[in-house]
Motif scaffolding. Structure first.
Motif, PDB file in Angstrom:
ATOM      1  N   VAL A 139       0.863  -1.178   0.000  1.00  0.00           N
ATOM      2  CA  VAL A 139       0.000   0.000   0.000  1.00  0.00           C
ATOM      3  C   VAL A 139       0.903   1.233   0.000  1.00  0.00           C
ATOM      4  O   VAL A 139       1.702   1.413   0.920  1.00  0.00           O
ATOM      5  CB  VAL A 139      -0.939   0.020   1.218  1.00  0.00           C
ATOM      6  N   ILE A 140       0.788   2.067  -1.012  1.00  0.00           N
ATOM      7  CA  ILE A 140       1.618   3.267  -1.169  1.00  0.00           C
ATOM      8  C   ILE A 140       0.754   4.477  -0.829  1.00  0.00           C
ATOM      9  O   ILE A 140      -0.346   4.634  -1.361  1.00  0.00           O
ATOM     10  CB  ILE A 140       2.150   3.380  -2.603  1.00  0.00           C
ATOM     11  N   VAL A 141       1.257   5.341   0.039  1.00  0.00           N
ATOM     12  CA  VAL A 141       0.459   6.461   0.539  1.00  0.00           C
ATOM     13  C   VAL A 141       1.180   7.783   0.312  1.00  0.00           C
ATOM     14  O   VAL A 141       2.350   7.937   0.673  1.00  0.00           O
ATOM     15  CB  VAL A 141       0.150   6.294   2.036  1.00  0.00           C
ATOM     16  N   GLN A 142       0.458   8.733  -0.269  1.00  0.00           N
ATOM     17  CA  GLN A 142       0.967  10.091  -0.470  1.00  0.00           C
ATOM     18  C   GLN A 142      -0.009  11.067   0.186  1.00  0.00           C
ATOM     19  O   GLN A 142      -1.104  11.318  -0.331  1.00  0.00           O
ATOM     20  CB  GLN A 142       1.090  10.418  -1.958  1.00  0.00           C
ATOM     21  N   PRO A 143       0.339  11.657   1.353  1.00  0.00           N
ATOM     22  CA  PRO A 143      -0.533  12.674   1.954  1.00  0.00           C
ATOM     23  C   PRO A 143      -0.713  13.844   0.987  1.00  0.00           C
ATOM     24  O   PRO A 143       0.201  14.211   0.269  1.00  0.00           O
ATOM     25  CB  PRO A 143       0.247  13.095   3.203  1.00  0.00           C
ATOM     26  N   SER A 144      -1.933  14.410   0.961  1.00  0.00           N
ATOM     27  CA  SER A 144      -2.252  15.397  -0.060  1.00  0.00           C
ATOM     28  C   SER A 144      -2.361  16.830   0.428  1.00  0.00           C
ATOM     29  O   SER A 144      -2.161  17.773  -0.332  1.00  0.00           O
ATOM     30  CB  SER A 144      -3.575  15.019  -0.736  1.00  0.00           C
ATOM     31  N   VAL A 161      -2.800   5.254  -2.435  1.00  0.00           N
ATOM     32  CA  VAL A 161      -3.684   6.223  -1.776  1.00  0.00           C
ATOM     33  C   VAL A 161      -3.027   7.593  -1.830  1.00  0.00           C
ATOM     34  O   VAL A 161      -1.872   7.746  -1.447  1.00  0.00           O
ATOM     35  CB  VAL A 161      -3.932   5.844  -0.297  1.00  0.00           C
ATOM     36  N   VAL A 162      -3.755   8.586  -2.298  1.00  0.00           N
ATOM     37  CA  VAL A 162      -3.306   9.974  -2.223  1.00  0.00           C
ATOM     38  C   VAL A 162      -4.375  10.749  -1.474  1.00  0.00           C
ATOM     39  O   VAL A 162      -5.490  10.931  -1.962  1.00  0.00           O
ATOM     40  CB  VAL A 162      -3.073  10.591  -3.616  1.00  0.00           C
ATOM     41  N   GLY A 163      -4.055  11.187  -0.269  1.00  0.00           N
ATOM     42  CA  GLY A 163      -5.019  11.910   0.557  1.00  0.00           C
ATOM     43  C   GLY A 163      -4.587  11.915   2.005  1.00  0.00           C
ATOM     44  O   GLY A 163      -3.697  11.170   2.412  1.00  0.00           O
ATOM     45  N   ASP A 164      -5.203  12.757   2.780  1.00  0.00           N
ATOM     46  CA  ASP A 164      -4.872  12.877   4.195  1.00  0.00           C
ATOM     47  C   ASP A 164      -5.734  11.940   5.034  1.00  0.00           C
ATOM     48  O   ASP A 164      -6.744  12.351   5.625  1.00  0.00           O
ATOM     49  CB  ASP A 164      -5.053  14.323   4.651  1.00  0.00           C
ATOM     50  N   VAL A 165      -5.338  10.696   5.041  1.00  0.00           N
ATOM     51  CA  VAL A 165      -6.000   9.673   5.863  1.00  0.00           C
ATOM     52  C   VAL A 165      -4.931   9.068   6.756  1.00  0.00           C
ATOM     53  O   VAL A 165      -3.854   8.695   6.284  1.00  0.00           O
ATOM     54  CB  VAL A 165      -6.633   8.579   4.985  1.00  0.00           C
ATOM     55  N   ASP A 166      -5.218   8.981   8.045  1.00  0.00           N
ATOM     56  CA  ASP A 166      -4.180   8.502   8.955  1.00  0.00           C
ATOM     57  C   ASP A 166      -3.844   7.039   8.695  1.00  0.00           C
ATOM     58  O   ASP A 166      -4.666   6.269   8.195  1.00  0.00           O
ATOM     59  CB  ASP A 166      -4.603   8.714  10.417  1.00  0.00           C
ATOM     60  N   LYS A 167      -2.647   6.691   9.072  1.00  0.00           N
ATOM     61  CA  LYS A 167      -2.106   5.381   8.762  1.00  0.00           C
ATOM     62  C   LYS A 167      -2.928   4.250   9.373  1.00  0.00           C
ATOM     63  O   LYS A 167      -3.171   3.223   8.721  1.00  0.00           O
ATOM     64  CB  LYS A 167      -0.659   5.286   9.251  1.00  0.00           C
ATOM     65  N   ALA A 168      -3.372   4.422  10.599  1.00  0.00           N
ATOM     66  CA  ALA A 168      -4.145   3.371  11.266  1.00  0.00           C
ATOM     67  C   ALA A 168      -5.452   3.090  10.523  1.00  0.00           C
ATOM     68  O   ALA A 168      -5.868   1.936  10.377  1.00  0.00           O
ATOM     69  CB  ALA A 168      -4.434   3.779  12.709  1.00  0.00           C
ATOM     70  N   THR A 169      -6.089   4.159  10.043  1.00  0.00           N
ATOM     71  CA  THR A 169      -7.333   3.989   9.297  1.00  0.00           C
ATOM     72  C   THR A 169      -7.082   3.250   7.995  1.00  0.00           C
ATOM     73  O   THR A 169      -7.843   2.345   7.622  1.00  0.00           O
ATOM     74  CB  THR A 169      -7.974   5.356   9.008  1.00  0.00           C
ATOM     75  N   LEU A 170      -6.024   3.611   7.303  1.00  0.00           N
ATOM     76  CA  LEU A 170      -5.698   2.949   6.044  1.00  0.00           C
ATOM     77  C   LEU A 170      -5.367   1.478   6.265  1.00  0.00           C
ATOM     78  O   LEU A 170      -5.739   0.620   5.461  1.00  0.00           O
ATOM     79  CB  LEU A 170      -4.538   3.655   5.356  1.00  0.00           C
ATOM     80  N   GLN A 171      -4.662   1.186   7.342  1.00  0.00           N
ATOM     81  CA  GLN A 171      -4.354  -0.206   7.649  1.00  0.00           C
ATOM     82  C   GLN A 171      -5.633  -0.998   7.890  1.00  0.00           C
ATOM     83  O   GLN A 171      -5.765  -2.143   7.434  1.00  0.00           O
ATOM     84  CB  GLN A 171      -3.453  -0.286   8.881  1.00  0.00           C
ATOM     85  N   LYS A 172      -6.596  -0.371   8.563  1.00  0.00           N
ATOM     86  CA  LYS A 172      -7.860  -1.040   8.857  1.00  0.00           C
ATOM     87  C   LYS A 172      -8.654  -1.301   7.575  1.00  0.00           C
ATOM     88  O   LYS A 172      -9.115  -2.421   7.329  1.00  0.00           O
ATOM     89  CB  LYS A 172      -8.683  -0.200   9.824  1.00  0.00           C
TER      90      LYS A 172
END
Length: 444
Positions: A35-40, A210-221
């Motif tokens: 899962v690749i995450v880019q805060p936006s 994922v590109v957006g401001d979603v916290d890591k714990a939520t994304l993991q869930k």
């Protein structure tokens, strides 16, 4: 096929979707899926679930099956909702969920406002995990796909590009059209498409961006709930194929066009190789020279083109519509020889770097463009971080590197032609004389 711009925004309502304190991009493994995450820094969130393989996933006799399967995910309903109910729920929150496929991978995208994610996410996961493949709706989208294929066949631009790929990559993956053919599409059933989708929806083929401001714990869930239900599947490795034509060839096909179409495919370096960025820049500079020589100086075409096509099988293209194909090849070959002998200039390289990087920065102002860049770099290059350091990598390319790369790969060319075959002399495209020796055509 043309690349789609993918908008996927996740909205979070009841769940504790706090704004992410993380500002730097990162990746994490969730149930064996990267899962690749880019805060936006904005209220939009883009999520792309990507399936590796593209045309590598099916034989030529089944070309188009992945495309229609991706369409069916949202157009045939799910176990919980029929098509209309599914779309009505999305419309209430201004969200967009859709699938697509390309030469190298398929994507299933979600686009919405962050505050709506809790509503949209269950719909998104249901489309991925429990698509209905309703036979009545499938028949409808299949007919739409057939109509689109027929429309493409009527376009000279689409036709010459398809002929070029089928000729250059005969027997290889890139000869397949992701949209398929009318004959193939007519035979694909809803059950067959569903079985195909289930076969490729595996952890070992999947990447989530994922590109957006979603916290890591939520994304993991969220991603954990999605991926936990998937089989691991067999280990998958994207096949990289280098195109190196053994000789220059020419294939003419009679077609009643308003003018004549010529396209050539030359070799290119594999993604991630030392020559890749240099050749990309070289082809962009060559495109400018090609336009000036063909249109401005010689008036041979209103829309000549030259470009670099990346992917698991990269290649270079030359293209023209013209009433005088023989003169075109003489001018084009003379230009290629001149570049090889004299090279490009420092000024050209400097200007191209500026234009190229400006384009990247401009496009990546949107969440969807950032997600698409992260996705393609991870799947094609095996390195999503390339999308972040590309600016530095491009700045390091030297004049010697672009001149060497152009001379190395712009050698033999696979030429195809559609139009009035009486107006073209095939030998001019393949003869070794430089420049080609033009001969006066006999009147017919």
């Amino acid at each position: 096929m043309k690349k789609l711009v993918n908008y996927i925004c996740l909205a979070l309502m009841s769940l504790p979707f706090a704004a992410s304190a993380q500002t730097a991009p990162y990746d994490m493994m969730v149930n064996g899926v990267k899962v690749i995450v880019q805060p936006s820094g904005n209220d939009l969130v883009v999520i792309q679930t990507l399936i590796k393989g593209g045309v590598q996933n099916y034989p030529a006799t089944k070309a188009g099956i992945e495309s229609i399967a991706m369409t069916a995910l949202t157009e045939c309903g799910t176990a919980a909702d029929d098509k209309n109910s599914f779309k009505n729920k999305l419309d209430k929150v201004t969200a967009n969920v859709y699938g697509y496929t390309s030469m190298d991978y398929a994507g299933f995208n979600l686009n919405c406002i962050k505050s709506d994610l809790e509503t949209v996410w269950p719909l998104y996961t249901a489309a991925l995990l429990t698509p209905k493949f309703d036979e009545k709706e499938f028949a409808r989208i299949k007919q739409d796909a057939i109509n689109a294929i027929r429309d493409g066949e009527s376009s000279p631009d689409n036709s010459i590009d398809k002929l070029a790929k089928q000729t250059a990559f005969a027997g290889k993956n890139y000869s397949k059209d992701p949209q398929g053919t009318v004959a193939i599409m007519e035979k694909i059933t809803a059950g067959e498409a569903k079985k195909y989708w289930q076969s490729i929806l595996t952890k070992n083929r999947m990447v989530i961006v994922v590109v957006g401001d979603v916290d890591k714990a939520t994304l993991q869930k969220l991603t954990g709930e999605l991926t936990a239900k998937l089989p691991a599947g067999a280990k998958f490795v994207s096949k990289k194929e280098s195109y190196v034509p053994a000789a220059t060839t020419f294939k003419p096909v009679a077609r009643e066009n308003a003018t004549n179409y010529v396209q050539g495919i030359a070799g290119a370096p594999l993604p991630g190789s030392a020559d890749y960025n240099a050749y990309n820049l070289a082809m962009r500079i060559f495109a400018n020279r090609h336009f000036i020589e063909i249109r401005t100086k010689n008036g041979l075409s209103y829309a000549p083109g030259a470009w670099f096509s990346g992917g698991n099988t990269p290649y270079a293209n030359l293209y023209v519509t013209t009433t005088d194909p023989d003169k075109y090849i003489a001018v084009a070959r003379a230009l290629i020889d001149k570049v090889k002998s004299e090279g490009f200039t420092e000024s050209e390289l400097k200007n191209e770097k500026t234009g190229y990087l400006t384009g990247i920065h401009y496009r990546n102002e949107t969440n969807e463009a950032q997600a698409a860049s992260l996705a393609s770099n991870e799947i094609i290059y095996g390195d999503w971080k390339r999308s972040i350091r590309i600016s530095d990598d491009i700045k390091k390319v030297t004049l010697q590197q672009i001149n060497t790369a152009f001379a190395k790969y712009m050698t033999n060319i696979t030429w195809v032609y559609q139009g009035d075959v009486k107006k073209v002399t095939p030998a001019l495209f393949t003869q070794k004389t430089t420049p080609p020796v033009l001969v006066e055509k006999k009147a017919f």
